[in-house]
Design a protein around this motif. Sequence first.
Motif, PDB file in Angstrom:
ATOM      1  N   PHE A   1       0.835  -1.201   0.000  1.00  0.00           N
ATOM      2  CA  PHE A   1       0.000   0.000   0.000  1.00  0.00           C
ATOM      3  C   PHE A   1       0.870   1.251   0.000  1.00  0.00           C
ATOM      4  N   VAL A   2       0.392   2.276  -0.693  1.00  0.00           N
ATOM      5  CA  VAL A   2       0.966   3.613  -0.605  1.00  0.00           C
ATOM      6  C   VAL A   2      -0.029   4.479   0.160  1.00  0.00           C
ATOM      7  N   VAL A   3       0.441   5.090   1.238  1.00  0.00           N
ATOM      8  CA  VAL A   3      -0.406   5.988   2.025  1.00  0.00           C
ATOM      9  C   VAL A   3       0.022   7.417   1.723  1.00  0.00           C
ATOM     10  N   GLU A   4      -0.874   8.197   1.139  1.00  0.00           N
ATOM     11  CA  GLU A   4      -0.626   9.596   0.837  1.00  0.00           C
ATOM     12  C   GLU A   4      -1.049  10.416   2.053  1.00  0.00           C
ATOM     13  N   ALA A   5      -0.074  11.078   2.682  1.00  0.00           N
ATOM     14  CA  ALA A   5      -0.337  11.764   3.945  1.00  0.00           C
ATOM     15  C   ALA A   5       0.084  13.222   3.865  1.00  0.00           C
ATOM     16  N   SER A   6      -0.847  14.114   4.170  1.00  0.00           N
ATOM     17  CA  SER A   6      -0.555  15.535   4.303  1.00  0.00           C
ATOM     18  C   SER A   6      -1.059  15.984   5.667  1.00  0.00           C
ATOM     19  N   PRO A   7      -0.735  17.214   6.082  1.00  0.00           N
ATOM     20  CA  PRO A   7      -1.284  17.692   7.352  1.00  0.00           C
ATOM     21  C   PRO A   7      -2.806  17.786   7.357  1.00  0.00           C
ATOM     22  N   ARG A   8      -3.411  17.725   6.189  1.00  0.00           N
ATOM     23  CA  ARG A   8      -4.853  17.916   6.080  1.00  0.00           C
ATOM     24  C   ARG A   8      -5.640  16.630   5.863  1.00  0.00           C
ATOM     25  N   LYS A   9      -5.032  15.649   5.216  1.00  0.00           N
ATOM     26  CA  LYS A   9      -5.772  14.439   4.870  1.00  0.00           C
ATOM     27  C   LYS A   9      -4.816  13.273   4.663  1.00  0.00           C
ATOM     28  N   VAL A  10      -5.285  12.055   4.937  1.00  0.00           N
ATOM     29  CA  VAL A  10      -4.502  10.835   4.741  1.00  0.00           C
ATOM     30  C   VAL A  10      -5.372   9.803   4.041  1.00  0.00           C
ATOM     31  N   VAL A  11      -4.881   9.260   2.916  1.00  0.00           N
ATOM     32  CA  VAL A  11      -5.617   8.236   2.181  1.00  0.00           C
ATOM     33  C   VAL A  11      -4.658   7.130   1.768  1.00  0.00           C
ATOM     34  N   ALA A  12      -5.188   5.920   1.593  1.00  0.00           N
ATOM     35  CA  ALA A  12      -4.362   4.766   1.233  1.00  0.00           C
ATOM     36  C   ALA A  12      -4.842   4.171  -0.087  1.00  0.00           C
ATOM     37  N   ARG A  13      -3.894   3.638  -0.859  1.00  0.00           N
ATOM     38  CA  ARG A  13      -4.219   2.977  -2.127  1.00  0.00           C
ATOM     39  C   ARG A  13      -3.267   1.806  -2.320  1.00  0.00           C
ATOM     40  N   LYS A  14      -3.732   0.776  -3.014  1.00  0.00           N
ATOM     41  CA  LYS A  14      -2.855  -0.335  -3.368  1.00  0.00           C
ATOM     42  C   LYS A  14      -1.969   0.079  -4.533  1.00  0.00           C
ATOM     43  N   SER A  15      -0.680  -0.134  -4.413  1.00  0.00           N
ATOM     44  CA  SER A  15       0.246   0.192  -5.494  1.00  0.00           C
ATOM     45  C   SER A  15       1.590  -0.445  -5.206  1.00  0.00           C
ATOM     46  N   ASN A  16       2.397  -0.633  -6.251  1.00  0.00           N
ATOM     47  CA  ASN A  16       3.730  -1.195  -6.055  1.00  0.00           C
ATOM     48  C   ASN A  16       4.831  -0.276  -6.568  1.00  0.00           C
ATOM     49  N   VAL A  17       4.489   0.968  -6.950  1.00  0.00           N
ATOM     50  CA  VAL A  17       5.485   1.946  -7.385  1.00  0.00           C
ATOM     51  C   VAL A  17       5.152   3.289  -6.761  1.00  0.00           C
ATOM     52  N   CYS A  18       6.178   4.000  -6.298  1.00  0.00           N
ATOM     53  CA  CYS A  18       5.946   5.318  -5.715  1.00  0.00           C
ATOM     54  C   CYS A  18       7.162   6.198  -5.965  1.00  0.00           C
ATOM     55  N   THR A  19       6.898   7.433  -6.424  1.00  0.00           N
ATOM     56  CA  THR A  19       7.966   8.425  -6.555  1.00  0.00           C
ATOM     57  C   THR A  19       7.602   9.633  -5.696  1.00  0.00           C
ATOM     58  N   ASN A  20       7.452  10.824  -6.297  1.00  0.00           N
ATOM     59  CA  ASN A  20       7.287  12.021  -5.459  1.00  0.00           C
ATOM     60  C   ASN A  20       6.037  12.839  -5.765  1.00  0.00           C
ATOM     61  N   HIS A  21       4.966  12.140  -6.090  1.00  0.00           N
ATOM     62  CA  HIS A  21       3.693  12.837  -6.271  1.00  0.00           C
ATOM     63  C   HIS A  21       2.563  11.951  -5.763  1.00  0.00           C
ATOM     64  N   PHE A  22       1.449  12.597  -5.415  1.00  0.00           N
ATOM     65  CA  PHE A  22       0.260  11.886  -4.984  1.00  0.00           C
ATOM     66  C   PHE A  22      -0.607  11.527  -6.188  1.00  0.00           C
ATOM     67  N   HIS A  23      -1.388  10.454  -6.045  1.00  0.00           N
ATOM     68  CA  HIS A  23      -2.378  10.072  -7.050  1.00  0.00           C
ATOM     69  C   HIS A  23      -3.777  10.485  -6.622  1.00  0.00           C
ATOM     70  N   LEU A  24      -4.109  10.241  -5.360  1.00  0.00           N
ATOM     71  CA  LEU A  24      -5.454  10.522  -4.872  1.00  0.00           C
ATOM     72  C   LEU A  24      -5.599  11.963  -4.371  1.00  0.00           C
ATOM     73  N   LEU A  25      -4.592  12.449  -3.679  1.00  0.00           N
ATOM     74  CA  LEU A  25      -4.633  13.825  -3.165  1.00  0.00           C
ATOM     75  C   LEU A  25      -3.969  14.762  -4.178  1.00  0.00           C
ATOM     76  N   ASP A  26      -4.534  14.804  -5.364  1.00  0.00           N
ATOM     77  CA  ASP A  26      -3.903  15.557  -6.454  1.00  0.00           C
ATOM     78  C   ASP A  26      -3.770  17.041  -6.127  1.00  0.00           C
ATOM     79  N   GLU A  27      -4.692  17.579  -5.337  1.00  0.00           N
ATOM     80  CA  GLU A  27      -4.640  19.004  -5.002  1.00  0.00           C
ATOM     81  C   GLU A  27      -3.435  19.353  -4.142  1.00  0.00           C
ATOM     82  N   GLU A  28      -2.803  18.317  -3.550  1.00  0.00           N
ATOM     83  CA  GLU A  28      -1.631  18.537  -2.708  1.00  0.00           C
ATOM     84  C   GLU A  28      -0.322  18.544  -3.501  1.00  0.00           C
TER      85      GLU A  28
END
Length: 347
Positions: free
Chosen positions: A214-241
């Motif tokens: 799982f990749v957990v996208e975490a900001s001071p405002r919101k935290v969401v999790a998604r299944k994935s096997n690759v991660c670099t330096n951008h969010f997928h779900l919290l695109d506004e961040e």
Amino acid sequence: MKQFYSDVFQFRGSHYDFGYFQGQLLKNSPILPNREKQWGPKKDRHFLVNPEEYKSIMNTFAPAILDEIQGLADALQMEMKKAFQLFGGYYLEFTRSGCSIYTDPNFMVRNYDSHPRGYEGRYIFYKPTDQGYAIIGPSMQITGRIDGMNEKGLVMGYNFTHSRKSSDGFLCNMIGRLILETCASVGEAVSLLKEIPHRHSFSYVLLDPSGESFVVEASPRKVVARKSNVCTNHFHLLDEENRYRIEETRNREKNIEDQQRYAANPFQAFKVMNNPAHHIFSKKYDAAAGTIHTSVYFPKEMKAWFVIGPDRKPVIFDFTKWLEGNNTNIKRIKGELEFDGPFINME
């Protein structure tokens, strides 16, 4: 190319004793003087200024780490307020970094990209005897972890997204430590990440012996999790961040996906990340985006690989044997980088 190194430290015992042990080592190390020079007078504007608030928050999540900081303070004859500032992992500005992570059901491989002048050069084995899980992995700000694996086979790595709109909260390295010290599974780690306060925006990549990543996208405002096997330096779900310019991180993500498709075994997957010929390993050290180390963790086999610098054969650690009481004979992990300055553990 210049030679660099990480020292390997091993300890079994209470958190206080572990802190005291580390404090004794730091007395003869250039780490703290070098860090003070780097941070300079500006640190007082960014460090935690309310020790009681910090103790209250840490008591909620991992009270034993307070004992570790107390041990560090006692060994260094340091006031607790300063010890919280230096080792608390809470409310301090963080230098931006890169990083790339790929997971398979059986392993995680991770490039840690940052500026070498802030790298501590400490690889830690620690098994607490009071509370918490044993952990293997490189440290940041002494008490935090850059990536790692615990005795339950939970693996963690994180990638920077941005530091805009920061808030009161834990830094990535202390969050990594909290995950590994207190969580036995990906599910527990996701729950913790949704509960704790976050200083900056990071992705936390999690893998355990179940093989689900799982990749957990975490900001001071919101935290969401998604299944994935690759991660670099951008969010997928919290695109506004996301930052405004994310073409490079998206392209690197696609490059990893394309090349790892043809990796037939863990060593080939490791080479995709560690060999500059594949264009994922970065030499942009002056931009705080150069690859310092490549680490691989195997949650089912309980083994870890680690290298400093490009195109090297990994040092292999058997965490199961260490947990059984057999110390590793490796005292120092050496490597080379195309950078002129030292790590902060070097004179």
